[in-house]
Write a protein that holds these residues in place. Sequence first.
Motif, PDB file in Angstrom:
ATOM      1  N   GLN A   1      75.653  88.774  54.030  1.00 27.38           N
ATOM      2  CA  GLN A   1      74.268  87.536  54.350  1.00 27.38           C
ATOM      3  C   GLN A   1      73.438  88.353  55.475  1.00 27.38           C
ATOM      4  OE1 GLN A   1      73.629  83.757  53.950  1.00 27.38           O
ATOM      5  NE2 GLN A   1      76.319  82.988  53.840  1.00 27.38           N
ATOM      6  N   SER A   2      74.090  88.671  56.638  1.00 27.62           N
ATOM      7  CA  SER A   2      73.301  89.150  57.984  1.00 27.62           C
ATOM      8  C   SER A   2      73.172  90.921  57.128  1.00 27.62           C
ATOM      9  CB  SER A   2      74.194  89.406  58.852  1.00 27.62           C
ATOM     10  OG  SER A   2      74.669  88.454  59.366  1.00 27.62           O
TER      11      SER A   2
ATOM     12  N   GLU B   1      72.136  86.195  46.240  1.00 27.17           N
ATOM     13  CA  GLU B   1      71.381  84.785  46.715  1.00 27.17           C
ATOM     14  C   GLU B   1      71.649  83.930  46.693  1.00 27.17           C
ATOM     15  OE1 GLU B   1      67.447  85.881  47.801  1.00 27.17           O
ATOM     16  OE2 GLU B   1      67.741  87.860  47.511  1.00 27.17           O
TER      17      GLU B   1
ATOM     18  N   THR C   1      71.441  86.091  59.303  1.00 31.84           N
ATOM     19  CA  THR C   1      70.840  85.933  58.176  1.00 31.84           C
ATOM     20  C   THR C   1      69.439  85.234  58.793  1.00 31.84           C
ATOM     21  OG1 THR C   1      71.680  83.247  58.380  1.00 31.84           O
ATOM     22  CG2 THR C   1      73.773  85.260  57.807  1.00 31.84           C
ATOM     23  N   LYS C   2      68.987  84.587  57.372  1.00 27.63           N
ATOM     24  CA  LYS C   2      67.816  84.256  57.413  1.00 27.63           C
ATOM     25  C   LYS C   2      67.107  83.174  58.040  1.00 27.63           C
ATOM     26  CE  LYS C   2      67.822  82.240  52.725  1.00 27.63           C
ATOM     27  NZ  LYS C   2      67.021  82.427  50.887  1.00 27.63           N
TER      28      LYS C   2
ATOM     29  N   ASP D   1      66.686  94.774  54.362  1.00 30.23           N
ATOM     30  CA  ASP D   1      65.200  94.085  54.525  1.00 30.23           C
ATOM     31  C   ASP D   1      64.770  94.945  55.302  1.00 30.23           C
ATOM     32  OD1 ASP D   1      66.382  94.064  52.267  1.00 30.23           O
ATOM     33  OD2 ASP D   1      66.169  91.722  52.022  1.00 30.23           O
ATOM     34  N   ALA D   2      64.580  94.312  56.651  1.00 34.60           N
ATOM     35  CA  ALA D   2      63.837  93.950  57.720  1.00 34.60           C
ATOM     36  C   ALA D   2      63.614  95.320  58.923  1.00 34.60           C
ATOM     37  CB  ALA D   2      64.148  93.051  58.638  1.00 34.60           C
TER      38      ALA D   2
ATOM     39  N   ASN E   1      69.967  90.900  55.294  1.00 38.31           N
ATOM     40  CA  ASN E   1      68.471  90.238  56.110  1.00 38.31           C
ATOM     41  C   ASN E   1      68.292  91.786  56.880  1.00 38.31           C
ATOM     42  OD1 ASN E   1      67.376  87.528  56.262  1.00 38.31           O
ATOM     43  ND2 ASN E   1      69.818  87.659  55.343  1.00 38.31           N
TER      44      ASN E   1
ATOM     45  N   GLN F   1      65.798  83.371  65.051  1.00 41.08           N
ATOM     46  CA  GLN F   1      64.630  83.160  64.718  1.00 41.08           C
ATOM     47  C   GLN F   1      63.980  82.550  66.922  1.00 41.08           C
ATOM     48  OE1 GLN F   1      64.018  80.007  61.165  1.00 41.08           O
ATOM     49  NE2 GLN F   1      66.171  79.483  61.451  1.00 41.08           N
TER      50      GLN F   1
ATOM     51  N   GLU G   1      70.808  75.204  53.123  1.00 37.09           N
ATOM     52  CA  GLU G   1      69.848  74.949  54.318  1.00 37.09           C
ATOM     53  C   GLU G   1      69.393  73.991  54.346  1.00 37.09           C
ATOM     54  OE1 GLU G   1      66.509  78.105  53.339  1.00 37.09           O
ATOM     55  OE2 GLU G   1      67.711  78.953  51.921  1.00 37.09           O
TER      56      GLU G   1
ATOM     57  N   TYR H   1      61.537  90.036  64.280  1.00 36.96           N
ATOM     58  CA  TYR H   1      62.552  90.970  63.136  1.00 36.96           C
ATOM     59  C   TYR H   1      63.125  92.174  62.844  1.00 36.96           C
ATOM     60  CZ  TYR H   1      67.234  89.786  60.552  1.00 36.96           C
ATOM     61  OH  TYR H   1      68.203  89.809  60.244  1.00 36.96           O
TER      62      TYR H   1
END
Length: 366
Positions: A23-24, A63, A324-325, A30-31, A27, A331, A264, A340
């Motif tokens: 997951q990390s 996902e 992760t998100k 993507d970023a 992200n 955050q 979540e 990010y």
Amino acid sequence: MKKKTRVGLIFGGKSAEHEVSLQSAKNIVDAIDKEKYEVTLIGIDKEGKWHLNNQSHFLMNEENPKLIEMNKSNQHIAIIPGEDKQQMMNLKETVKLEQLDVIFPILHGTLGEDGSIQGMMRLANLPYVGSNVLGSAVCMDKDITKKLLQQAGIEVAKSVTLKKHQKETVSFADVKEQLGLPVFIKPASQGSSVGVSKVNDEAAFRKAIEMAFLYDHKVLIEESVEGREVECAVLGNEEPKASLPGEILPQGDFYSYETKYIDENGAVLEIPAQLSDEEIRNIQDTAIQAFRVLECEGLARVDFFLKQDGSLVLNEVNTLPGFTKISMYPQLWGVSGLSYPDLIDQLIQLAITRHERDKSLKNTVE
């Protein structure tokens, strides 16, 4: 056009936190600033094999945190220690990979943040994100972490340490008298709340010890600390800086693996935490102090209990926190004014700067 920096993103790993790492990695891919960085994906499967992955399909069920899985490639790679350039080889095609400029090992848990991969990167002469071998190793072992922090005058939760050969000798009555109830039982060298149990009676106590020893040869039995759960992100090498703190408001019994990475809605994260200026300064100062005491570099997330009387109990220092998100580390920097993509950029630059610093050391006697 300026040449892009080639980043080797190593993810997965032979660890109980394998899926968190997937997951990390997603992200980060993507970023990351695609104008500045070119990413090479290196996935380590649960058997420990290294795969050269394609960005378009390196994950399956990406996902769904419960079903996420690495899409294994048929291209295995190996590291060639001692090479100054092109330290990795594609075993299928028996050709060296194009030179990587820096490694981002987003590997959580065993063999990922315990100094193992860090030592391999040192041998391969590659700059890498995160703490060095020593800082990674001492922070991974909660027993050693506690001893070093106590020596520096930083308060930690009272605990009893057990080796596997001692598990039959520990008395629930003695633990109850020494630490009170409930107690937390956890593997000494796992993160993400893997193998952690909260127990109130002898039957659960014995069961929790057995479970914890499935993940480690050393186990901590720790007192329960009453207080607000607050976390602070630290970033930097010689001159680290601390983010605004955040607070975890678990909706269940405690902040478990499921709560952190699967559900979540399992916890409310108050980012930033509602704290006084004095409390914020105390948390930030203590986080930076712990970062330095434990020889951390690059990044770390420092977790505390803030007690009703205003005192702090340091719970844990994580040298490769989740990305992760729903992870706290990115955050916290987001609310502290660092996006990010900029956070990823700073981590990479810190890794390169440290590598250049280390290269200046002599390795011959004159």
